[in-house]
Design a protein around this motif. Structure first.
Motif, mmCIF file in Angstrom:
data_model
loop_
_atom_site.group_PDB
_atom_site.id
_atom_site.type_symbol
_atom_site.label_atom_id
_atom_site.label_comp_id
_atom_site.label_asym_id
_atom_site.label_seq_id
_atom_site.Cartn_x
_atom_site.Cartn_y
_atom_site.Cartn_z
ATOM 1 N N ALA A 1 28.409 45.747 12.992
ATOM 2 C CA ALA A 1 28.575 44.313 13.174
ATOM 3 C C ALA A 1 29.062 43.954 14.580
ATOM 4 O O ALA A 1 29.122 42.781 14.929
ATOM 5 C CB ALA A 1 29.558 43.768 12.140
ATOM 6 N N CYS A 2 29.375 44.967 15.363
ATOM 7 C CA CYS A 2 29.860 44.733 16.732
ATOM 8 C C CYS A 2 28.686 44.548 17.683
ATOM 9 O O CYS A 2 27.553 44.888 17.377
ATOM 10 C CB CYS A 2 30.685 45.932 17.206
ATOM 11 S SG CYS A 2 32.193 46.195 16.264
ATOM 12 N N ALA A 3 28.994 44.050 18.834
ATOM 13 C CA ALA A 3 27.979 43.939 19.884
ATOM 14 C C ALA A 3 28.046 45.179 20.774
ATOM 15 O O ALA A 3 29.039 45.882 20.803
ATOM 16 C CB ALA A 3 28.238 42.683 20.712
ATOM 17 N N GLY A 4 26.975 45.440 21.478
ATOM 18 C CA GLY A 4 26.974 46.466 22.506
ATOM 19 C C GLY A 4 27.044 47.897 22.017
ATOM 20 O O GLY A 4 26.364 48.282 21.065
ATOM 21 N N GLY A 5 27.896 48.677 22.688
ATOM 22 C CA GLY A 5 27.947 50.116 22.486
ATOM 23 C C GLY A 5 28.302 50.567 21.081
ATOM 24 O O GLY A 5 27.733 51.534 20.579
ATOM 25 N N LEU A 6 29.231 49.894 20.435
ATOM 26 C CA LEU A 6 29.611 50.318 19.088
ATOM 27 C C LEU A 6 28.466 50.121 18.094
ATOM 28 O O LEU A 6 28.244 50.951 17.214
ATOM 29 C CB LEU A 6 30.874 49.595 18.618
ATOM 30 C CG LEU A 6 32.148 49.957 19.392
ATOM 31 C CD1 LEU A 6 33.328 49.167 18.857
ATOM 32 C CD2 LEU A 6 32.422 51.443 19.355
#
Length: 139
Positions: free
Chosen positions: A101-106
């Motif tokens: 549900a996170c943005a970017g790398g995670l």
């Protein structure tokens, strides 16, 4: 930092929590996994593993440097597993179940780990003031 006894190959890199450490961690991974432990760099998990490692070290540099002047990367492998852990001394404990549900790398880590049938775990330091994020991938 804990490692499974089923992963007999281990190496540790400790470096400052600065941007140059991202490339150092990646180059060290390539050298150790391929040259020292004979892991095939053409394996489908190898490139994504390096990308995930880079993302975790980048996050450490961006978000923990004020409280964690060093980042520790533990490289590990066994007959059927490639693994690494990225440790810092920041107390925030991310939840791998929420990475998607996170943005970017995670989010990228969540997607690649799932696609490669791997696992992602977070282990809190015994004093609660740091953690290691572990990625384990079948090879």
């Amino acid at each position: 930092m804990r490692l499974s006894a089923s992963l007999p190959f281990r190496s540790v890199l400790v470096c400052p929590t600065v941007p140059a450490s991202v490339a150092l961690a990646r180059r060290t991974a390539e050298m150790i996994y391929v040259e020292s432990w004979g892991i095939n760099p053409g394996h489908q998990a190898f490139g994504p593993a390096l990308l995930m490692l880079s993302e975790l070290v980048t996050n450490t540099v961006r978000h923990t440097a004020a409280l964690s002047p060093q980042v520790t990367v533990t490289y590990a492998a066994g007959p059927k597993t490639l693994a690494f852990g990225v440790h810092d001394r920041h107390p925030h404990l991310p939840d791998p179940a929420r990475f998607a549900a996170c943005a970017g790398g995670l989010r990228l880590i969540a997607e690649l780990t799932a696609e490669l049938c791997g696992s992602c775990t977070v282990q809190r330091d015994t004093d609660g003031e740091g953690k290691t994020i572990w990625i384990s991938l079948p090879i």
